[in-house]
Motif scaffolding. Structure first.
Motif, short mmCIF file in Angstrom:
data_model
loop_
_atom_site.label_atom_id
_atom_site.label_comp_id
_atom_site.label_asym_id
_atom_site.label_seq_id
_atom_site.Cartn_x
_atom_site.Cartn_y
_atom_site.Cartn_z
N GLU A 139 -23.61 50.00 49.02
CA GLU A 139 -23.68 51.16 49.90
C GLU A 139 -23.73 52.45 49.10
O GLU A 139 -24.49 53.37 49.41
CB GLU A 139 -22.48 51.17 50.84
CG GLU A 139 -22.54 52.29 51.88
CD GLU A 139 -21.37 52.24 52.84
OE1 GLU A 139 -21.29 53.11 53.72
OE2 GLU A 139 -20.53 51.32 52.71
N ARG A 184 -34.08 61.21 64.21
CA ARG A 184 -34.21 59.77 64.01
C ARG A 184 -34.90 59.14 65.21
O ARG A 184 -34.66 59.53 66.35
CB ARG A 184 -32.83 59.14 63.84
CG ARG A 184 -32.12 59.58 62.57
CD ARG A 184 -30.82 58.84 62.45
NE ARG A 184 -30.13 59.21 61.24
CZ ARG A 184 -28.97 58.70 60.87
NH1 ARG A 184 -28.38 57.81 61.63
NH2 ARG A 184 -28.40 59.08 59.74
N GLU A 204 -34.02 38.35 61.83
CA GLU A 204 -33.68 38.84 60.50
C GLU A 204 -34.92 38.92 59.62
O GLU A 204 -35.79 38.05 59.66
CB GLU A 204 -32.63 37.92 59.86
CG GLU A 204 -31.91 38.56 58.69
CD GLU A 204 -30.72 37.73 58.26
OE1 GLU A 204 -29.73 38.31 57.79
OE2 GLU A 204 -30.78 36.48 58.38
N VAL A 233 -34.26 51.99 59.27
CA VAL A 233 -33.05 51.17 59.33
C VAL A 233 -31.89 52.08 59.70
O VAL A 233 -31.52 52.99 58.95
CB VAL A 233 -32.79 50.47 57.98
CG1 VAL A 233 -31.53 49.61 58.07
CG2 VAL A 233 -33.99 49.61 57.59
N HIS A 234 -31.32 51.85 60.88
CA HIS A 234 -30.30 52.76 61.42
C HIS A 234 -29.01 52.73 60.61
O HIS A 234 -28.35 53.75 60.45
CB HIS A 234 -30.02 52.39 62.88
CG HIS A 234 -31.17 52.69 63.80
ND1 HIS A 234 -31.36 53.90 64.40
CD2 HIS A 234 -32.23 51.89 64.19
CE1 HIS A 234 -32.46 53.85 65.13
NE2 HIS A 234 -33.01 52.65 65.02
N THR A 235 -28.61 51.54 60.09
CA THR A 235 -27.33 51.42 59.37
C THR A 235 -27.29 52.34 58.17
O THR A 235 -26.29 52.99 57.88
CB THR A 235 -27.09 49.98 58.94
OG1 THR A 235 -27.05 49.15 60.10
CG2 THR A 235 -25.76 49.85 58.19
N PHE A 236 -28.40 52.38 57.43
CA PHE A 236 -28.45 53.14 56.18
C PHE A 236 -29.12 54.49 56.35
O PHE A 236 -29.16 55.29 55.42
CB PHE A 236 -29.15 52.33 55.09
CG PHE A 236 -28.49 51.03 54.80
CD1 PHE A 236 -27.30 50.99 54.10
CD2 PHE A 236 -29.02 49.84 55.24
CE1 PHE A 236 -26.66 49.81 53.82
CE2 PHE A 236 -28.38 48.64 54.97
CZ PHE A 236 -27.20 48.62 54.27
N ARG A 249 -33.70 53.70 69.11
CA ARG A 249 -33.79 52.25 69.09
C ARG A 249 -34.51 51.75 70.35
O ARG A 249 -34.28 52.24 71.43
CB ARG A 249 -32.41 51.61 69.00
CG ARG A 249 -31.64 51.96 67.75
CD ARG A 249 -30.49 51.03 67.58
NE ARG A 249 -29.63 51.48 66.49
CZ ARG A 249 -28.68 50.74 65.93
NH1 ARG A 249 -28.48 49.53 66.37
NH2 ARG A 249 -27.95 51.21 64.95
N VAL A 265 -32.04 42.60 56.79
CA VAL A 265 -31.74 43.52 57.88
C VAL A 265 -32.00 42.82 59.20
O VAL A 265 -33.02 42.13 59.36
CB VAL A 265 -32.57 44.81 57.78
CG1 VAL A 265 -32.24 45.76 58.93
CG2 VAL A 265 -32.35 45.50 56.44
N LYS A 266 -31.08 42.99 60.15
CA LYS A 266 -31.27 42.41 61.48
C LYS A 266 -32.32 43.21 62.26
O LYS A 266 -32.42 44.43 62.13
CB LYS A 266 -29.95 42.40 62.24
CG LYS A 266 -28.93 41.44 61.64
CD LYS A 266 -27.66 41.43 62.47
CE LYS A 266 -26.67 40.43 61.88
NZ LYS A 266 -25.39 40.38 62.66
N ASP A 280 -31.32 46.25 64.19
CA ASP A 280 -30.93 47.43 63.43
C ASP A 280 -32.14 48.20 62.92
O ASP A 280 -32.00 49.16 62.18
CB ASP A 280 -30.04 47.02 62.27
CG ASP A 280 -29.24 48.18 61.71
OD1 ASP A 280 -28.93 49.09 62.49
OD2 ASP A 280 -28.96 48.17 60.50
N GLU A 322 -26.75 55.18 48.99
CA GLU A 322 -26.52 56.60 49.25
C GLU A 322 -27.06 57.45 48.10
O GLU A 322 -27.66 58.51 48.31
CB GLU A 322 -25.03 56.85 49.44
CG GLU A 322 -24.68 58.27 49.88
CD GLU A 322 -25.24 58.62 51.25
OE1 GLU A 322 -25.52 59.81 51.48
OE2 GLU A 322 -25.42 57.69 52.07
#
Length: 787
Positions: free
Chosen positions: A558, A634, A668, A651-654, A637, A680-681, A684, A562
């Motif tokens: 992570e 952004r 996936e 990719v929403h998570t990152f 979804r 990545v799912k 997401d 970043e």
């Protein structure tokens, strides 16, 4: 404290090991005086002193103690007016210098780390005494000889001595070299006898040279003669040397007076240096046995975590976890001979003595040691021939003495309690002794073979069983202490494994009561349950470690993402500013041309040019404040989307854009995020438009990004084949818009890597390259930055 207990627990051997780490006789003397103290406040202060020294050692690696000597006898003599010789004065100067060096070292460390109050206090006691040191060193060299420059008079005297010696030698050399004298000399040499220069003359020519005879050989054939021609010069030389001795005595007397005047400061210095040497000896010893500072209490609570006996070699010792003084204050340890019962007793007793002496203990962090009022031990088989005492009588004598001296805060250690007499009576006596000690509130640990004592712990509150583990498969002890589990008899099992007939074993079993067999069966089940619980605990610990490692790995990834995100944003901002800067320059160029044209044709107004320039400037400022990709909203979804390799996604998570490179399942995918490929799912991700799809009415154009990966594997190829593949791959990567790619060439002999990197140096579009880091493939991968 019984001296016998210190000996039984081998505390003297700990002191011997500790003394090896002292830098001077001062520290060794302090070690020799070391004895345990059973006062919580005093012990805490001693432990804090050791902690401070250990902290300095941990931070700096070592401490300068060079040059320090025990100068107390010399200082004492100087204070009463007795003259010191040059060697003693040199020791004083070197000790002053060594102390000052240590003082400066500690001053710096204490200034950097403010929680070293004990060391700071000792450091402040050391006086620099530079004047005394300089006075001595200006007169005495490092070998203990008085220098010519010690005084003008000494320098003049020694010049006369050297001049006289040269004259004597020249005169004698003329004599020994004269051809006429060769037959009269035993050897043509110059020698010294009774501090006077002589020549070896054959006895029959004694009167030829005149002068004085100072010595002769054992046979009498050779006489050592001072010829008459050099007697006067030798007398002059002797007189000068007497003057030299007198002047040296005067110089040393003056230096001794200075030492005597500084005597009190020197004694204080020595005292502080001795204490510091002692403290750092404890710190060095703690480091050598991997010891930790115990947590102290006066509540009679012990908790030793993976404790080790410090005198057993590290490769042989089996750590023991031990607890006493909480729910139970009495422990009865059973188990086979040579199984480790006595070592457990000694470990508990010795670590208690070490902690109460200000020493760290060989255990793990979080270990607790109680500062008791005293430690008493009865360990070992000690028949007394002089007193005609049996083993039992000897033990009873010691136990009686212990019971008279103990109190409610004592720690008592009994090895094979009640042994050496009838088993029934011995077991009854052992239980009575334990009852007596337990009722007084003292802490007690006892080892025994008596099966009666196994049931003792179940019928007494505050008493617990323990045993040393025995492996019935290997028929060997494991030396592990099992608290709460009494020792089980393995006689029948061992006999069966060793081949004793089954009918004999069955006959033996019939001789044992049903209750005993039931107890033995219960112990077997209890041991089996304990082993299963231990296996479950280890499995849980293993899973916990794996989860922790996975957590750390995810956190690291992570952080990398970043960092990569920040780099990409910064890069985009820089590229946008560069592009606008180029546009501004181009606009300036065009405007200059327009002005030139205007002067010739009068078709363009000046205010129009100013407005155009203002608009371009505003465009640049907006681009600087909002670089591409930073403040764009952004995408929302949308459920039910499907993806295929080559799709650009968010990719929403990152919070990053990426590209689908492989479909693993409907739920996936593998997605390339910068330089990182991740699972990545689908839920997401969000498909986003590319530049091609943003242009209305145009068909989607396939780009190189959809077919070119971020890495090229050329392992197994020849250098020429690999270079050709790399050349084509870099063209494709440039068309795809990649700024950084990876070339996988493996480690091998390094030839393939060298060939590829030589090619990269010549490539016009290669901005830079480097070997991969630990998480990128190391020296088997070259990371290429494209321009």
């Amino acid at each position: 404290m019984q001296e016998r207990t210190l000996k039984l627990l081998e505390f003297d051997k700990i002191k011997d090991e500790l003394a090896k780490h002292a830098a001077s006789t001062l520290g060794k003397e302090k070690v020799e005086e070391l004895t345990p103290v059973f006062d919580l406040d005093v012990v805490r202060k001693e432990q804090q002193a050791t902690y401070e020294a250990f902290t300095v050692l941990r931070l700096k690696g070592q401490v300068p103690f060079g040059g320090i000597r025990d100068i107390r006898p010399a200082v004492k003599r100087a204070m009463i007016g007795s003259r010191l010789d040059a060697a003693e004065l040199l020791d004083v100067a070197q000790t002053i210098a060594g102390g000052r060096k240590l003082k400066h070292f500690l001053e710096k460390v204490c200034a950097e780390h403010g929680e070293l109050s004990i060391l700071a206090r000792l450091e402040e006691q050391i006086r620099p005494l530079r004047d005394v040191e300089q006075s001595i060193k200006s007169c005495i060299d490092e070998h203990g000889d008085v220098l010519d420059s010690a005084s003008p008079a000494l320098k003049e005297i020694r010049n006369r001595i050297r001049h006289a010696e040269q004259r004597v030698k020249r005169q004698l050399e003329q004599i020994v070299r004269a051809p006429a004298n060769q037959k009269m000399l035993q050897e043509p040499i110059i020698t010294i006898r009774q501090d006077r220069y002589c020549i070896p003359v054959k006895a029959e020519y004694r009167h030829h040279f005149g002068g004085l005879v100072h010595d002769q050989s054992a046979s009498g054939a050779t006489l050592f003669v001072e010829p008459e021609a050099v007697v006067a010069i030798n007398n002059e030389l002797r007189e000068a040397k007497l003057q030299e001795e007198k002047e040296i005595d005067r110089i040393l007397t003056g230096l001794t007076r200075q030492v005597g005047e500084a005597g009190e400061d020197l004694k204080n210095n020595v005292q502080a240096l001795a204490e510091l040497d002692f403290l750092f000896a404890k710190a060095y010893y703690a480091r050598s046995i991997r010891a930790v500072q115990p947590q102290l209490n006066d509540q009679g609570y012990f908790k030793l975590i993976r404790a080790r006996h410090p005198l057993i070699p590290a490769q042989d010792v089996v750590p023991t976890t031990f607890e006493l003084g909480g729910e139970y204050t009495c422990m009865v340890i059973t188990g086979p001979n040579t199984g480790g019962k006595t070592v457990t007793l000694k470990t508990l007793g010795l670590l208690t003595l070490m902690a109460c002496s200000g020493l760290f203990i060989p255990a793990e962090e979080g270990s607790h040691v109680a500062v008791v009022s005293g430690v008493y031990a009865d360990i070992g088989d000690e028949q007394s021939i002089e007193q005609s005492l049996s083993t039992f009588s000897s033990h009873m004598t010691h136990i009686v003495d212990i019971l008279e001296k103990m109190d409610e805060n004592s720690l008592l250690l009994f090895d094979e309690l009640g042994a050496g007499t009838d088993p029934t009576e011995g077991a009854a006596l052992a239980m009575a002794i334990l009852d007596f000690v337990h009722s007084r509130g003292a802490l007690v640990v006892a080892t025994t073979h008596y099966s009666e004592l196994k049931a003792y712990a179940y019928s007494r509150p505050g008493v617990i069983n323990a045993s040393v583990e025995f492996d019935t498969e290997t028929l060997k002890p494991t030396y592990r202490l099992l608290v709460g589990v009494p020792g089980r008899s393995n006689a029948f099992h061992i006999a069966r494994r060793l081949g004793l007939k089954e009918e004999i074993i069955e006959t033996a079993k019939n001789q044992i009561s049903t209750d005993d067999l039931r107890i033995d069966h219960m112990l077997a089940e209890l041991e089996s349950a304990r082993k299963q619980a231990e296996e479950d605990r280890q499995a849980a610990e293993r899973l916990k470690r794996e989860v922790e490692a996975l957590k750390q790995s995810l956190a690291k990834k992570e952080a990398q993402l970043e960092k990569e995100k920040e780099r990409l944003i910064s890069q985009a901002k820089q590229q946008a500013e560069q592009k606008i800067e180029r546009m501004m320059k181009e606009a300036e160029r065009i405007m200059a041309q327009l002005r030139e044209w205007q002067r010739g044709h009068q078709a363009v107004k000046e205010h129009q040019l100013i407005e155009a320039k203002k608009g371009l400037k505003q465009l640049k400022e907006a681009a600087s404040q909002q670089p591409a990709g930073m403040d764009k909203p952004r995408p929302k979804r949308q459920n039910g989307q499907t993806f295929k390799p080559g799709d650009d996604v968010y990719v929403h998570t990152f919070g990053q854009k990426g590209q689908v490179i492989e479909k693993l399942s409907e739920q996936e995918y593998y997605v390339q995020l910068g330089i990182i490929k991740m699972k990545v799912k689908a839920s997401d991700m969000e498909k986003i438009k590319t530049k091609q799809t943003e242009q209305a009415g145009m068909a989607r154009v396939q780009t190189k990004t959809e077919t070119v990966g971020l890495e090229l594997d050329v392992r197994g190829q020849t250098t020429d084949e690999a270079i050709a593949a790399v050349d084509k791959y870099l063209d494709d990567a440039l068309l795809a818009g990649y700024q950084q790619v990876s070339i996988i060439h493996g480690k091998g002999t390094g030839q393939l890597r060298k060939g590829i990197q030589d090619f990269l140096r010549r490539h016009k579009r290669v901005k830079a390259f480097r070997l991969g880091e630990a998480g990128e493939g190391g020296s088997g991968v070259t990371i290429v930055t494209l321009s």
